[in-house]
Design a protein around this motif. Structure first.
Motif, PDB file in Angstrom:
ATOM      1  N   ARG A  82      86.210  -6.963  53.075  1.00 12.78           N
ATOM      2  CA  ARG A  82      86.206  -7.551  51.741  1.00 12.78           C
ATOM      3  C   ARG A  82      84.948  -7.152  50.969  1.00 12.78           C
ATOM      4  NH1 ARG A  82      86.232 -13.975  51.437  1.00 12.78           N
ATOM      5  NH2 ARG A  82      84.138 -13.612  52.261  1.00 12.78           N
TER       6      ARG A  82
ATOM      7  N   ASP B 142      95.918  -3.437  41.787  1.00 13.79           N
ATOM      8  CA  ASP B 142      96.490  -3.870  43.063  1.00 13.79           C
ATOM      9  C   ASP B 142      95.551  -4.822  43.790  1.00 13.79           C
ATOM     10  OD1 ASP B 142      98.763  -2.349  42.651  1.00 13.79           O
ATOM     11  OD2 ASP B 142      97.968  -0.597  43.693  1.00 13.79           O
TER      12      ASP B 142
ATOM     13  N   ALA C  97      95.862  -8.269  42.486  1.00 15.73           N
ATOM     14  CA  ALA C  97      97.051  -8.994  42.938  1.00 15.73           C
ATOM     15  C   ALA C  97      96.819  -9.706  44.266  1.00 15.73           C
ATOM     16  CB  ALA C  97      98.232  -8.034  43.062  1.00 15.73           C
ATOM     17  N   HIS C  98      95.835  -9.239  45.064  1.00 16.87           N
ATOM     18  CA  HIS C  98      95.551  -9.838  46.370  1.00 16.87           C
ATOM     19  C   HIS C  98      94.242 -10.633  46.370  1.00 16.87           C
ATOM     20  CE1 HIS C  98      98.295  -6.448  47.339  1.00 16.87           C
ATOM     21  NE2 HIS C  98      98.768  -7.286  48.234  1.00 16.87           N
ATOM     22  N   GLU C  99      93.790 -11.025  45.176  1.00 17.91           N
ATOM     23  CA  GLU C  99      92.511 -11.704  45.061  1.00 17.91           C
ATOM     24  C   GLU C  99      92.479 -13.021  45.842  1.00 17.91           C
ATOM     25  OE1 GLU C  99      88.563 -11.981  43.461  1.00 17.91           O
ATOM     26  OE2 GLU C  99      90.005 -10.365  43.700  1.00 17.91           O
ATOM     27  N   ASP C 100      93.542 -13.785  45.788  1.00 16.65           N
ATOM     28  CA  ASP C 100      93.564 -15.064  46.503  1.00 16.65           C
ATOM     29  C   ASP C 100      93.432 -14.866  48.011  1.00 16.65           C
ATOM     30  OD1 ASP C 100      93.752 -16.621  44.253  1.00 16.65           O
ATOM     31  OD2 ASP C 100      95.936 -16.608  44.229  1.00 16.65           O
ATOM     32  N   ASP C 101      94.104 -13.854  48.543  1.00 18.03           N
ATOM     33  CA  ASP C 101      94.028 -13.593  49.983  1.00 18.03           C
ATOM     34  C   ASP C 101      92.607 -13.248  50.401  1.00 18.03           C
ATOM     35  OD1 ASP C 101      96.768 -13.989  50.129  1.00 18.03           O
ATOM     36  OD2 ASP C 101      97.231 -11.851  49.891  1.00 18.03           O
ATOM     37  N   LEU C 102      91.915 -12.450  49.598  1.00 16.34           N
ATOM     38  CA  LEU C 102      90.541 -12.074  49.929  1.00 16.34           C
ATOM     39  C   LEU C 102      89.606 -13.272  49.847  1.00 16.34           C
ATOM     40  CD1 LEU C 102      90.235  -8.670  48.014  1.00 16.34           C
ATOM     41  CD2 LEU C 102      90.451  -9.007  50.481  1.00 16.34           C
TER      42      LEU C 102
END
Length: 510
Positions: free
Chosen positions: A276, A477, A480-485
């Motif tokens: 991350r 892209d 789009a995965h900001e919450d997961d990180l």
């Protein structure tokens, strides 16, 4: 990220008070100032201090606009390269608090040398430039050690990771410091302008000493950087590194205990955090093209204001519109604008904010180009331009808005995306991008004088706009995965203290 933001909703923070000690440290930032008039303009007739008086322009060395821009750009470069050293020292050996303490001592020495370069008897001599340059080098080194560690130390003092009001306090101190320095320079002399922030430095050791037992401090963990490089070495090839699951190959759980090397003292979650952090550093690589626009505030716009009608107001005073606008707009964004977007269901994520920062920075350069006083002679008007220097206000306000979107978000992004024991390091990478911008800015020094100054603003604006468009295309892209990180579990790597306790004989531990 929660609710599309980089920090929890405001209601969840009502009892999360910020300790006064966290912001008292920020007073050091206001002392990192020196005047471009000292370098650019000649010593006023009959003056031994550089003071220009009510209707005159202060000056000292008389080296011109390009020398002023070049030295200012060098100082920015140096002050943002040295955070890499400060981050390594803090993360691997001393921790943030001790590194900041030494940084204050070094920066204080630099300020004393700066005062010496401006005292009567020295300022009139050619050797003043030598003392001035030595001061910049010493101050820049101390400032770099400080910059890499102050944000992580402040953020560690409370459980949330929002640095909005830390940034506000920095600009509040800068506003007070710069205004007092500007008038001291104009009516007393440069030695007094440089003495005022040096006096502020005398408060800093007291603040750190009396608060030494109140600060939360993360312990140094040894050579985390070396461990990170070894971790990446396990991936072996670029093809593996770009694979979606490349980091899984470097996790300890993939190896039997007897196969793990001695340096593998971390868990699987720490590998995810390092990944991350690398993603964050890839975002920071775009920042030099943004900082090119911001750096125009410190040199060219101030010099351009000197050719306009100032009506007795020092031309340096206009640069304070930037921190003044930030002091007003930071609470507006935090308490009104961002909550309004959340209520409307709009996800104004960190990467969207950074993109908006590029665009508003480009708009600021367009404003500066359009409002130049004498077209191709923006810096050397014949006589005084009838245009009021306050027409530059729009450029400063737009830059302030871009700072809220890009700079503050970058600080938060660096802190929230880095492993806990690598925060100073990732923060230093973010700051290093400003050094890269300063190096790039040296290539534009030839454009910082007439008749090319207007083209300089135009080039900066177009660069920021195009970079903002490409930046968003490249990170959409990731956004789009900001919450997961953001929601990764916290990892762990063995510290020196833990390793020492493990190696102690059992009877010594009892």
């Amino acid at each position: 990220m929660v609710n599309g933001m980089d920090h929890p909703p405001l209601k969840s923070m009502e009892f999360d008070s910020i300790p006064w000690g966290a912001y008292l440290i920020a007073i050091i930032e206001l002392a990192e100032r020196f005047s471009t008039n000292f370098i650019q303009r000649d010593l006023p007739p009959g003056s031994r201090t550089g003071a220009g008086g009510l209707d005159g322009q202060s000056g000292a060395l008389g080296m011109g606009q390009r020398a002023s821009t070049g030295l200012g750009t060098f100082f920015q470069f140096w002050a943002y390269v040295t955070p890499l050293i400060g981050a390594y020292i803090a993360d691997a050996h001393w921790g943030c608090f001790k590194t900041i303490s030494w940084a204050i001592c070094i920066a204080f020495l630099g300020h004393v040398i700066l005062i010496i370069s401006a005292i009567p008897g020295v300022i009139e001599k050619p050797g003043a430039i030598g003392a001035f340059c030595v001061a910049l080098i010493v101050m820049g080194f101390g400032s770099g050690l400080f910059k890499a560690n102050i944000s992580p130390l402040v953020a560690e003092q409370y459980m949330r990771t929002k640095l909005f009001y830390f940034y506000l306090f920095i600009n509040l101190g800068a506003l007070i410091g710069q205004i007092s320095m500007t008038y001291a320079e104009k009516f007393v002399g440069f030695y007094m302008a440089y003495t005022l922030p040096t006096i502020i430095f005398l408060l800093c050791p007291l603040v750190l000493y009396f608060g030494r037992n109140r600060y939360i401090r993360s312990p140094p963990t040894g050579s985390v950087l070396a461990t990170s490089f070894r971790l990446l070495n396990l991936v072996k090839t670029y093809k593996n590194m770009t694979a979606p699951d490349f980091r899984d190959n470097a996790k300890p759980s993939r190896l039997y205990a007897e196969q793990r090397p001695a340096w593998m003292t971390f868990d699987d979650q720490w590998v995810d955090e390092v990944h991350r952090g690398l993603k964050a550093c890839s975002v920071f690589c775009w920042y030099p093209l943004y900082w090119l626009t911001y750096n125009q505030l410190n040199n060219n716009l101030i010099s351009q204001a000197a050719t306009m009608s100032t009506h007795g107001v020092p031309n340096d005073i206009l640069s304070n519109l930037d921190p003044f606008a930030l002091i007003i707009l930071i609470p507006v964004c935090d308490l009104i604008f961002y909550p309004a977007l959340r209520r409307m269901g709009l996800n104004f994520s960190a990467l969207k904010k950074i993109t908006a920062g590029f665009m508003t920075g480009a708009a600021a350069m367009a404003w500066a180009a359009v409002t130049n006083p004498c077209h191709e002679h923006a810096n050397t008007c014949e006589g005084v331009s009838p245009l009021n220097d306050w027409i530059q206000t729009g450029a400063y306000v737009l830059i302030a808005i871009s700072e809220i979107f890009a700079s503050i978000t970058g600080l938060e992004y660096a802190f929230t995306k880095a492993p806990k024991n690598m925060r100073s390091l990732v923060m230093s990478v973010f700051l290093f991008m400003s050094a890269v911008a300063s190096a790039l800015g040296e290539a534009f020094v030839a454009l910082s004088d007439d008749p090319l100054l207007v083209w300089n603003y135009g080039a900066m604006g177009v660069t920021a706009f195009v970079a903002g468009c490409i930046f968003w295309w490249s990170v959409r892209d990731l956004d789009a995965h900001e919450d997961d990180l953001y929601n990764l579990a916290e990892g762990h790597i063995q510290t020196y203290d833990e390793k020492h306790r493990r190696q102690q004989p059992a009877n010594k531990l009892l």
